[in-house]
Design a protein around this motif. Structure first.
Motif, PDB file in Angstrom:
ATOM      1  N   MET A 116     -13.059  -8.307   2.108  1.00 42.09           N
ATOM      2  CA  MET A 116     -11.682  -8.558   2.527  1.00 42.09           C
ATOM      3  C   MET A 116     -11.175  -7.377   3.339  1.00 42.09           C
ATOM      4  N   ARG A 117     -10.557  -7.668   4.496  1.00 45.98           N
ATOM      5  CA  ARG A 117     -10.091  -6.596   5.368  1.00 45.98           C
ATOM      6  C   ARG A 117      -8.909  -5.856   4.729  1.00 45.98           C
ATOM      7  N   LYS A 118      -8.990  -4.521   4.762  1.00 43.14           N
ATOM      8  CA  LYS A 118      -7.895  -3.714   4.224  1.00 43.14           C
ATOM      9  C   LYS A 118      -6.720  -3.693   5.196  1.00 43.14           C
ATOM     10  N   LYS A 119      -5.517  -3.763   4.655  1.00 43.53           N
ATOM     11  CA  LYS A 119      -4.327  -3.678   5.497  1.00 43.53           C
ATOM     12  C   LYS A 119      -4.046  -2.225   5.844  1.00 43.53           C
ATOM     13  N   ARG A 120      -3.600  -2.019   7.089  1.00 42.78           N
ATOM     14  CA  ARG A 120      -3.461  -0.667   7.639  1.00 42.78           C
ATOM     15  C   ARG A 120      -2.021  -0.170   7.500  1.00 42.78           C
ATOM     16  N   ILE A 121      -1.875   1.015   6.926  1.00 43.14           N
ATOM     17  CA  ILE A 121      -0.557   1.619   6.733  1.00 43.14           C
ATOM     18  C   ILE A 121      -0.557   3.007   7.370  1.00 43.14           C
ATOM     19  N   LEU A 122       0.485   3.298   8.132  1.00 46.20           N
ATOM     20  CA  LEU A 122       0.676   4.626   8.723  1.00 46.20           C
ATOM     21  C   LEU A 122       1.812   5.330   7.979  1.00 46.20           C
ATOM     22  N   ILE A 123       1.533   6.538   7.461  1.00 40.71           N
ATOM     23  CA  ILE A 123       2.555   7.354   6.799  1.00 40.71           C
ATOM     24  C   ILE A 123       2.986   8.450   7.762  1.00 40.71           C
ATOM     25  N   VAL A 124       4.281   8.576   7.981  1.00 35.99           N
ATOM     26  CA  VAL A 124       4.823   9.608   8.874  1.00 35.99           C
ATOM     27  C   VAL A 124       5.731  10.518   8.057  1.00 35.99           C
ATOM     28  N   ASP A 125       5.319  11.773   7.902  1.00 36.54           N
ATOM     29  CA  ASP A 125       6.086  12.739   7.109  1.00 36.54           C
ATOM     30  C   ASP A 125       5.646  14.130   7.541  1.00 36.54           C
ATOM     31  N   ASP A 126       6.551  15.091   7.501  1.00 31.67           N
ATOM     32  CA  ASP A 126       6.165  16.441   7.925  1.00 31.67           C
ATOM     33  C   ASP A 126       5.783  17.343   6.756  1.00 31.67           C
ATOM     34  N   GLU A 127       5.705  16.774   5.542  1.00 30.32           N
ATOM     35  CA  GLU A 127       5.233  17.533   4.386  1.00 30.32           C
ATOM     36  C   GLU A 127       3.786  17.138   4.099  1.00 30.32           C
ATOM     37  N   LYS A 128       2.855  18.033   4.383  1.00 32.24           N
ATOM     38  CA  LYS A 128       1.433  17.715   4.266  1.00 32.24           C
ATOM     39  C   LYS A 128       1.022  17.385   2.834  1.00 32.24           C
ATOM     40  N   ASP A 129       1.570  18.115   1.860  1.00 33.16           N
ATOM     41  CA  ASP A 129       1.205  17.848   0.464  1.00 33.16           C
ATOM     42  C   ASP A 129       1.635  16.441   0.066  1.00 33.16           C
ATOM     43  N   PHE A 130       2.825  16.043   0.492  1.00 32.25           N
ATOM     44  CA  PHE A 130       3.310  14.696   0.184  1.00 32.25           C
ATOM     45  C   PHE A 130       2.433  13.645   0.866  1.00 32.25           C
ATOM     46  N   LEU A 131       2.052  13.911   2.117  1.00 32.21           N
ATOM     47  CA  LEU A 131       1.178  12.989   2.843  1.00 32.21           C
ATOM     48  C   LEU A 131      -0.131  12.765   2.095  1.00 32.21           C
ATOM     49  N   ASN A 132      -0.720  13.853   1.624  1.00 32.06           N
ATOM     50  CA  ASN A 132      -2.021  13.756   0.953  1.00 32.06           C
ATOM     51  C   ASN A 132      -1.918  13.007  -0.378  1.00 32.06           C
ATOM     52  N   VAL A 133      -0.837  13.260  -1.122  1.00 33.96           N
ATOM     53  CA  VAL A 133      -0.652  12.565  -2.400  1.00 33.96           C
ATOM     54  C   VAL A 133      -0.466  11.072  -2.170  1.00 33.96           C
ATOM     55  N   LEU A 134       0.383  10.725  -1.204  1.00 30.42           N
ATOM     56  CA  LEU A 134       0.647   9.320  -0.932  1.00 30.42           C
ATOM     57  C   LEU A 134      -0.583   8.631  -0.346  1.00 30.42           C
ATOM     58  N   ASP A 135      -1.325   9.358   0.465  1.00 32.07           N
ATOM     59  CA  ASP A 135      -2.583   8.835   1.017  1.00 32.07           C
ATOM     60  C   ASP A 135      -3.516   8.438  -0.124  1.00 32.07           C
ATOM     61  N   ALA A 136      -3.668   9.319  -1.103  1.00 35.46           N
ATOM     62  CA  ALA A 136      -4.566   9.041  -2.235  1.00 35.46           C
ATOM     63  C   ALA A 136      -4.089   7.830  -3.034  1.00 35.46           C
ATOM     64  N   ARG A 137      -2.800   7.737  -3.265  1.00 38.54           N
ATOM     65  CA  ARG A 137      -2.260   6.611  -4.046  1.00 38.54           C
ATOM     66  C   ARG A 137      -2.490   5.277  -3.339  1.00 38.54           C
ATOM     67  N   LEU A 138      -2.204   5.245  -2.053  1.00 39.79           N
ATOM     68  CA  LEU A 138      -2.331   3.985  -1.297  1.00 39.79           C
ATOM     69  C   LEU A 138      -3.802   3.624  -1.079  1.00 39.79           C
ATOM     70  N   SER A 139      -4.629   4.625  -0.860  1.00 45.12           N
ATOM     71  CA  SER A 139      -6.069   4.357  -0.703  1.00 45.12           C
ATOM     72  C   SER A 139      -6.638   3.771  -1.986  1.00 45.12           C
ATOM     73  N   ASN A 140      -6.229   4.315  -3.120  1.00 49.48           N
ATOM     74  CA  ASN A 140      -6.686   3.792  -4.417  1.00 49.48           C
ATOM     75  C   ASN A 140      -6.193   2.367  -4.653  1.00 49.48           C
ATOM     76  N   ALA A 141      -5.065   2.025  -4.028  1.00 48.44           N
ATOM     77  CA  ALA A 141      -4.514   0.675  -4.172  1.00 48.44           C
ATOM     78  C   ALA A 141      -5.164  -0.313  -3.206  1.00 48.44           C
ATOM     79  N   GLY A 142      -6.089   0.173  -2.351  1.00 43.06           N
ATOM     80  CA  GLY A 142      -6.836  -0.732  -1.486  1.00 43.06           C
ATOM     81  C   GLY A 142      -6.366  -0.814  -0.052  1.00 43.06           C
ATOM     82  N   TYR A 143      -5.501   0.105   0.364  1.00 42.42           N
ATOM     83  CA  TYR A 143      -5.020   0.104   1.747  1.00 42.42           C
ATOM     84  C   TYR A 143      -5.838   1.076   2.595  1.00 42.42           C
TER      85      TYR A 143
END
Length: 293
Positions: free
Chosen positions: A1-28
């Motif tokens: 099944m094709r994963k849906k693509r999400i772009l996160i735009v934020d200037d806090e790198k730590d927040f970006l990385n945390v949210l990236d991990a959460r969404l990737s684990n959720a299958g995005y």
């Protein structure tokens, strides 16, 4: 099944990385932009189906970015969820008035965020399905093709990726309509669509381009692989008998096809279309010659 693509735009790198991990684990499939500097470049690269956009950023803030997205035809329809620490009601109202799909304040509950993301994507899919789906066959229509093919082309050009475009036409379709009626023609179009969806991979996109002409976009597919897929399709159709019960008649039909595979010589997606279309008519000419007694 094709994963849906999400772009996160934020200037806090730590927040970006945390949210990236959460969404990737959720299958995005997650893409990141650190701040708003290269937002349109990142959108071209990622072709996101949803943007999570921080409001409080240096330079252009999220509200300004959303305003810019609204002015561009290719980005105006991308769902946007604002993520922000600002809890002021007037800010929420302003964001929603700009056309944001949702507004979530930090810190947020992870399950709530995922639920809101899925809700926004479901709304997008529903309305896209209405506007970009062919009513007869259930395939995507030419509006979808015109939106998607530039994205495939730009990604291929930027990252040296390969993809193939096939144009397919039902042979002597007018004869079927004229002889058996438009209901029989509709039956053939629907039968072809079912077989095509069964034949091509889930990653491939089958599109009713118009009338009896179809397009197939095949990512990560070279010319040899695309040719093999077309031959599999033809083997399931050409010479086979299909019983149209409405008028108790047995119908046969065949298809012709042309393929263009991306390489650096192409200057635009329209050139790929022209090559695939010209090869389609070469194939149609061969099929006509073979059909003559």
């Amino acid at each position: 099944m094709r994963k849906k693509r999400i772009l996160i735009v934020d200037d806090e790198k730590d927040f970006l990385n945390v949210l990236d991990a959460r969404l990737s684990n959720a299958g995005y499939l997650v893409f990141k932009a650190t701040g708003s500097e290269r937002i349109f470049e990142r959108i071209e690269e990622a072709a996101p189906e949803l943007i999570l956009l921080d409001i409080m950023m240096q330079g252009r803030d999220g509200m300004q970015v959303k305003t810019d997205l609204n002015r561009n035809k290719s980005t105006a329809g991308i769902p946007v969820i604002f993520l922000t620490a600002k809890t002021n009601i007037s800010d929420k109202i302003k964001g929603l008035q700009l056309g944001a799909d949702d507004y979530i304040t930090k810190p947020f509950n992870n399950e709530e965020l995922l639920a809101r993301i899925e809700s926004a994507l479901s709304r997008r899919d529903f309305y896209r399905g209405i506007s970009m789906t062919d009513g007869l066959t259930g395939l995507y229509n030419v509006s979808f093709y015109k939106r998607e093919i530039p994205l495939f082309f730009n990604i291929a050009k930027r990252y040296k990726k390969v993809f193939s475009l096939a144009m397919i036409d039902i042979d002597r379709f007018k004869h079927i309509n004229d002889t058996y009626g438009h209901a029989a023609g509709d039956f053939i179009l629907k039968k072809f669509s079912v077989i095509a969806k069964e034949t091509f991979r889930t990653a491939d996109t089958v599109i009713r381009y118009g009338g009896d002409e179809f397009a197939v976009i095949m990512p990560e597919t070279d010319y040899e692989q695309a040719s093999a897929a077309i031959e599999r399709l033809k083997s399931k159709i050409n010479g086979k008998v299909f019983r149209f019960l409405d008028i108790q008649v047995e119908l046969t039909f065949s298809v012709s096809a042309g393929i263009a595979t991306y390489d650096d010589s192409f200057t635009s997606e329209s050139r790929m279309f022209e090559l695939a279309d010209s090869r389609l008519y070469e194939d149609k000419g061969r099929n006509r010659a073979e059909a003559r007694p």
